[in-house]
Structure formats: C-alpha cells, structure tokens
Design an enzyme around this catalytic site. Structure first.
Site, short mmCIF file in Angstrom:
data_model
loop_
_atom_site.label_atom_id
_atom_site.label_comp_id
_atom_site.label_asym_id
_atom_site.label_seq_id
_atom_site.Cartn_x
_atom_site.Cartn_y
_atom_site.Cartn_z
N GLY A 18 0.82 -1.21 0.00
CA GLY A 18 0.00 0.00 0.00
C GLY A 18 0.86 1.26 0.00
N THR A 59 -4.93 -12.18 -3.68
CA THR A 59 -3.66 -12.89 -3.74
C THR A 59 -3.77 -14.19 -4.54
OG1 THR A 59 -2.12 -14.17 -2.35
CG2 THR A 59 -4.30 -13.82 -1.45
N ASP A 60 -2.64 -14.60 -5.12
CA ASP A 60 -2.62 -15.88 -5.85
C ASP A 60 -2.83 -17.06 -4.89
OD1 ASP A 60 -0.14 -15.94 -4.55
OD2 ASP A 60 1.03 -16.39 -6.35
N GLU A 61 -2.66 -16.81 -3.56
CA GLU A 61 -2.81 -17.91 -2.59
C GLU A 61 -4.23 -18.45 -2.52
OE1 GLU A 61 -0.96 -17.74 1.19
OE2 GLU A 61 0.83 -16.76 0.43
N TYR A 105 -5.13 -17.65 6.41
CA TYR A 105 -4.96 -16.38 5.68
C TYR A 105 -5.63 -16.45 4.32
CZ TYR A 105 -2.76 -13.18 2.35
OH TYR A 105 -2.55 -12.28 1.33
N LYS A 140 -8.86 -14.43 2.69
CA LYS A 140 -8.81 -13.62 1.46
C LYS A 140 -9.79 -14.18 0.43
CE LYS A 140 -6.31 -10.64 0.52
NZ LYS A 140 -6.41 -9.17 0.71
N ASN A 199 5.16 -10.52 -3.49
CA ASN A 199 5.87 -9.25 -3.70
C ASN A 199 7.14 -9.20 -2.84
OD1 ASN A 199 3.66 -6.61 -4.55
ND2 ASN A 199 3.15 -8.76 -4.66
N LYS A 203 8.55 -11.25 6.95
CA LYS A 203 8.34 -12.02 5.72
C LYS A 203 9.68 -12.55 5.20
CE LYS A 203 3.84 -11.15 5.42
NZ LYS A 203 3.10 -10.36 4.46
P1 NAD Z 1 1.09 -5.60 5.09
O1 NAD Z 1 0.82 -6.59 6.16
O2 NAD Z 1 2.46 -5.07 4.91
O3 NAD Z 1 0.12 -4.34 5.26
C1 NAD Z 1 -1.24 -4.45 5.63
C2 NAD Z 1 -1.71 -3.07 6.10
O4 NAD Z 1 -3.10 -3.16 6.44
C3 NAD Z 1 -0.99 -2.57 7.36
O5 NAD Z 1 -0.59 -1.23 7.20
C4 NAD Z 1 -2.03 -2.69 8.46
O6 NAD Z 1 -1.87 -1.75 9.51
C5 NAD Z 1 -3.31 -2.48 7.67
N1 NAD Z 1 -4.49 -3.08 8.33
C6 NAD Z 1 -4.60 -4.33 8.88
N2 NAD Z 1 -5.83 -4.50 9.39
C7 NAD Z 1 -6.52 -3.36 9.15
C8 NAD Z 1 -7.84 -2.93 9.42
N3 NAD Z 1 -8.71 -3.73 10.06
N4 NAD Z 1 -8.23 -1.70 9.01
C9 NAD Z 1 -7.36 -0.87 8.38
N5 NAD Z 1 -6.08 -1.21 8.11
C10 NAD Z 1 -5.66 -2.45 8.48
O7 NAD Z 1 0.55 -6.27 3.76
P2 NAD Z 1 1.06 -6.19 2.25
O8 NAD Z 1 2.07 -7.24 2.03
O9 NAD Z 1 1.37 -4.79 1.92
O10 NAD Z 1 -0.27 -6.64 1.49
C11 NAD Z 1 -1.24 -5.67 1.10
C12 NAD Z 1 -2.39 -6.39 0.41
O11 NAD Z 1 -1.90 -7.13 -0.70
C13 NAD Z 1 -3.10 -7.42 1.31
O12 NAD Z 1 -4.47 -7.35 1.04
C14 NAD Z 1 -2.53 -8.76 0.87
O13 NAD Z 1 -3.44 -9.79 1.07
C15 NAD Z 1 -2.28 -8.49 -0.61
N6 NAD Z 1 -1.19 -9.28 -1.21
C16 NAD Z 1 0.07 -9.25 -0.67
C17 NAD Z 1 1.10 -9.95 -1.32
C18 NAD Z 1 2.52 -9.96 -0.79
O14 NAD Z 1 3.34 -10.69 -1.33
N7 NAD Z 1 2.86 -9.17 0.20
C19 NAD Z 1 0.83 -10.66 -2.51
C20 NAD Z 1 -0.47 -10.67 -3.00
C21 NAD Z 1 -1.47 -9.95 -2.35
O1 DAU Z 2 1.58 -15.40 -2.80
C1 DAU Z 2 1.18 -14.17 -2.28
C2 DAU Z 2 1.36 -14.17 -0.79
O2 DAU Z 2 2.76 -14.11 -0.55
C3 DAU Z 2 0.65 -13.01 -0.08
O3 DAU Z 2 -0.72 -13.13 -0.28
C4 DAU Z 2 0.98 -12.99 1.41
O4 DAU Z 2 0.40 -11.88 2.04
C5 DAU Z 2 2.49 -12.92 1.55
O5 DAU Z 2 2.86 -12.95 2.91
C6 DAU Z 2 3.15 -14.08 0.81
O6 DAU Z 2 2.84 -15.35 1.45
P1 DAU Z 2 3.96 -16.49 1.62
O7 DAU Z 2 3.52 -17.41 2.67
O8 DAU Z 2 4.32 -17.07 0.29
O9 DAU Z 2 5.19 -15.55 2.07
P2 DAU Z 2 6.30 -15.68 3.22
O10 DAU Z 2 7.21 -14.52 3.06
O11 DAU Z 2 5.70 -15.92 4.56
O12 DAU Z 2 7.05 -17.02 2.78
C7 DAU Z 2 7.62 -17.19 1.50
C8 DAU Z 2 8.19 -18.59 1.42
O13 DAU Z 2 9.31 -18.68 2.31
C9 DAU Z 2 7.23 -19.68 1.85
O14 DAU Z 2 7.43 -20.83 1.04
C10 DAU Z 2 7.63 -19.98 3.29
C11 DAU Z 2 9.12 -19.73 3.27
N1 DAU Z 2 9.70 -19.25 4.55
C12 DAU Z 2 9.14 -18.16 5.13
C13 DAU Z 2 9.62 -17.69 6.34
C14 DAU Z 2 9.00 -16.48 7.00
C15 DAU Z 2 10.78 -19.89 5.12
O15 DAU Z 2 11.30 -20.90 4.56
N2 DAU Z 2 11.28 -19.43 6.31
C16 DAU Z 2 10.73 -18.36 6.95
O16 DAU Z 2 11.22 -18.00 8.05
#
Ligand code: NAD
Ligand code: DAU
Length: 340
Positions: A14, A124-126, A148, A152, A178, A187
């Site tokens: 965001g 998310t692709d998840e 999670y 979603k 991302n 993460k």
């Molecule tokens: P993040 O956890 O870094 O940020 C989430 C934000 O939402 C935080 O700033 C938090 O304070 C806010 N938030 C949480 N609960 C809230 C509530 N009830 N009201 C208002 N604000 C609230 O997450 P991100 O990685 O930036 O992901 C953002 C979006 O993208 C999410 O919807 C996530 O599912 C989606 N997404 C993330 C990824 C990834 O790889 N990070 C991939 C695909 C989709």
């Molecule tokens: O695919 C999109 C999703 O990617 C988003 O929707 C989620 O919000 C985002 O958190 C992410 O989910 P993952 O579970 O894929 O991400 P994470 O960073 O938690 O983990 C990435 C990979 O690394 C996964 O296979 C688990 C592994 N991992 C993660 C952690 C934190 C480890 O091996 N060790 C670790 O300590």
C-alpha cells in the site's frame, strides 16, 4: 481532482502504491485509511504529509461510522488492508477473519451505500491453492489452504457476490509474492536479509524447495493502477512476473549479496499446510497493457541494497513485539534444525 481512498496504505505494498500514485497522478488526492497494526508503519509514508494531496486517517475498515466520513465522494477505493502473514494466521486466525472478511464486507456495504463508482480488491494468488505444474487462470476454482488465504478467498467471494447481486462496480487483482523496500522483516526475503546482516541463522522451512513467483513491488503497483483505471468491472486479474524460484535459491542469493556465512542456512520444521508452489497465468493483465520490468536477480539486488542502506527503518521494527514473535516461531525450531 480525483479522490482516491487507499486502505492499508501504511503497509508494504500500500505505501509503495501511494507513493507511486502521488508521483504519477498530479490530479489525485489520496486518502490513506490504516489501523496501524504491527504491520502498519507511518515511517513507510515518511515525507508524504508535506504533500497537500495526501491525507492519513488512522482507523479500522470494520468501522462503518468512520467509513461514512471517508468514502462519500470517492472516485475509487483500493482495498489493501488485511492481515497478511500466513504464519501468524496459523497461530491465530480470528483477526484474519475479522479484517479480511468482515472488514471487506463493511467496505463493500459502504461502497454500495455511497455509490463509489469503482472498488478494487487487492487479493492474492494464494486463494487458488498450490499447483505443481502449469498455472492458475482467473476462471479456475479457488481452493485456499491456510487461514490467511481462506480469509482472502472469503473476501473475493463477497466482492463477486456484491457485483453479481447489487451490481457493485468491483474488480479483483490476484498477485504473486511481492518483494522490495518497506516489506515487514517478518516475511521471507526481508527476514533472511536482515538476519544475514545481523549474522543470525536463516530458518528455511521443510526442504527449502517450495516455489513462489516473485514480483518486484513496483511492478505489482503499476499493474494494480492499470486495473484500477482500465480493468473491466466484474473481472479478476492475475498479476505475476513469471520469476519462479525455490526458497533455497533465494536464501543462497541473499547470502551471496550480504556476504553472510553459509553455515547460517538452517533447515527447520515445516509450516503446517505449506503450499508447495504458486503460479498464475498472466495473459489477461498483459492484454490490458502491462508487462513486468524487474527481473528477479536485479530486484533482489536492489532490495538487499535498500535494507543495507535503511537500517534506521528496520531496526526499530525488529524490536519489541517482533522479538517476542521471533522467539515463539523460531527458537525451538532452530535448536532442532539442521545445516544444509
Ligand atoms: P502488510 O501486512 O504489509 O500491510 C497491511 C496493512 O493493512 C498494514 O498497514 C495494516 O496496519 C493495515 N491493516 C490491517 N488491518 C486493518 C484494518 N482492520 N483496518 C485498516 N487497516 C488495516 O501487507 P502487504 O504485504 O502490503 O499486502 C497488502 C495487500 O496485498 C493485502 O491485502 C494482501 O493480502 C495483498 N497481497 C500481498 C502480497 C505480498 O506478497 N505481500 C501478494 C499478493 C497480495
Ligand atoms: O503469494 C502471495 C502471498 O505471498 C501473499 O498473499 C501474502 O500476504 C504474503 O505474505 C506471501 O505469502 P507467503 O507465505 O508465500 O510468504 P512468506 O514470506 O511468509 O514465505 C515465502 C516462502 O518462504 C514460503 O514458502 C515460506 C518460506 N519461509 C518463510 C519464512 C517467513 C521460510 O522458509 N522461512 C521463513 O522463516
């Protein structure tokens, strides 16, 4: 001037999105609504307060009264707000259901009431679940495996239902993993990068061979912006770079880039229900005019450089509640872990 509401704008994606909007759209006013959970951080938006087109509101998307103050007159809402960490959802799923499902429902209800002409759900692709070969298309059924991704998926279903039932003008993006600046150090990539800089063990789950398709955050933000402006109402758009990597590949690259001692790499017990591989077909977003710009190795280099140069951002985040979470998640597992 267009009024754009970005929920969850103090989080990782965001905040990158808000900075991009203010850079690219001179005629846009951007209102961020964020609860500032452990994952939200005002430092992610540092400096933006000077811009008259930017406003920050602290609050919860479940708060219908607050939404009534913010949403009227909005031209588009981007819903980034969510609980996002799979590991945390395994420890405690309630907050995921509350924010990701009930929060999205509350937003949809108010979007309808105030007749906001466009609503983009950042999904998310998840939600598709794991796929060993090939890639999921937007029309494939969703089969989420973690609390999670189930939350979603629940939100996606509500968005679809509001579109079908009430004609709510909604769009959904489903992006892959991302990475980039301002990602919370819990993460995978930021955890391994900051642990490597600190000389701490790098805890790889299972055999380290799970695969994710990694996209540099700015490439995803461009895609979301494009869908927001040009996407067809009622449609879902997958977003992915096609850069599939195993976790162990990434861990080794991070060690190379940080000069960390290879003995830090530790195999630990796996995440329950750990999805093996994610992959999405991206023909649809490409047909809209998007293409990926950042190759993984280049993006990872930029990301590791950013974490090296911005210790003042992540050191405070790795304090306090992070330490407590880290001990709970990793201390026992690391004791029983084995070197690769
Ligand atoms: P993040 O956890 O870094 O940020 C989430 C934000 O939402 C935080 O700033 C938090 O304070 C806010 N938030 C949480 N609960 C809230 C509530 N009830 N009201 C208002 N604000 C609230 O997450 P991100 O990685 O930036 O992901 C953002 C979006 O993208 C999410 O919807 C996530 O599912 C989606 N997404 C993330 C990824 C990834 O790889 N990070 C991939 C695909 C989709
Ligand atoms: O695919 C999109 C999703 O990617 C988003 O929707 C989620 O919000 C985002 O958190 C992410 O989910 P993952 O579970 O894929 O991400 P994470 O960073 O938690 O983990 C990435 C990979 O690394 C996964 O296979 C688990 C592994 N991992 C993660 C952690 C934190 C480890 O091996 N060790 C670790 O300590």
């Amino acid at each position: 001037m267009k009024k754009i509401v970005v929920t969850g704008g103090a989080g990782f994606i965001g905040s990158n999105f808000v900075r991009m909007l203010l850079r690219k759209r001179s005629a846009a006013k951007v209102i961020v609504l964020d609860k500032l959970t452990y994952a939200g951080n005002l430092d992610n938006l540092a400096g933006l307060n000077k811009d008259k087109r930017f406003k920050f509101v602290k609050g919860d998307i479940c708060n219908a009264k607050l939404l009534a103050d913010i949403l009227p007159g909005a031209d588009i809402i981007y819903n980034f707000a969510a609980e996002t960490h799979v590991d945390r959802s395994i420890l405690e799923a309630g907050s995921f259901v509350k924010t990701d499902v009930v929060g999205t429902y509350t937003l949809l209800q108010k979007t309808l009431e105030y007749k906001v002409p466009r609503f983009l759900q950042v999904s998310t692709d998840e939600v598709y679940g794991s796929i060993l070969k090939g890639s999921f298309r937007e029309t494939d059924p969703i089969k989420p495996n973690s609390p999670y991704s189930a939350s979603k998926a629940g939100a996606d279903m509500l968005v679809r239902a509001f579109y079908k039932t009430y004609g709510l003008p909604a769009l959904i993006t489903r992006s892959s993993n991302n990475y980039g600046p301002f990602q919370h150090p819990e993460k995978f990539i930021p955890l391994f990068t900051t642990n490597a800089i600190e000389g701490m063990p790098l805890p790889l789950y299972g055999d380290g061979k799970n695969v994710r398709d990694w996209i540099y955050v700015e490439d995803n933000c461009r895609a979301i912006d494009l869908v927001g402006r040009k996407g067809k109402i009622g449609e879902v758009y997958n977003i992915g770079a096609g850069d599939e990597k195993t976790n162990v590949y990434i861990a080794r690259k991070i060690m190379e880039l940080t000069g960390a001692d290879p003995s830090l790499l530790t195999l630990v017990s796996d995440r329950p229900g750990h999805d093996r591989r994610y992959s999405v077909a991206t023909r649809k977003i490409k047909a809209l005019g998007w293409s990926n710009k950042t190759a993984f190795d280049e993006g990872l280099k930029k990301t590791v450089r950013w974490y090296r140069q911005n210790e003042n951002w992540w050191r405070p985040v790795r304090d306090g509640s992070f330490r407590k979470y880290y001990r709970k998640m990793y201390t026992g597992r690391l004791k029983e872990g084995r070197k690769l």
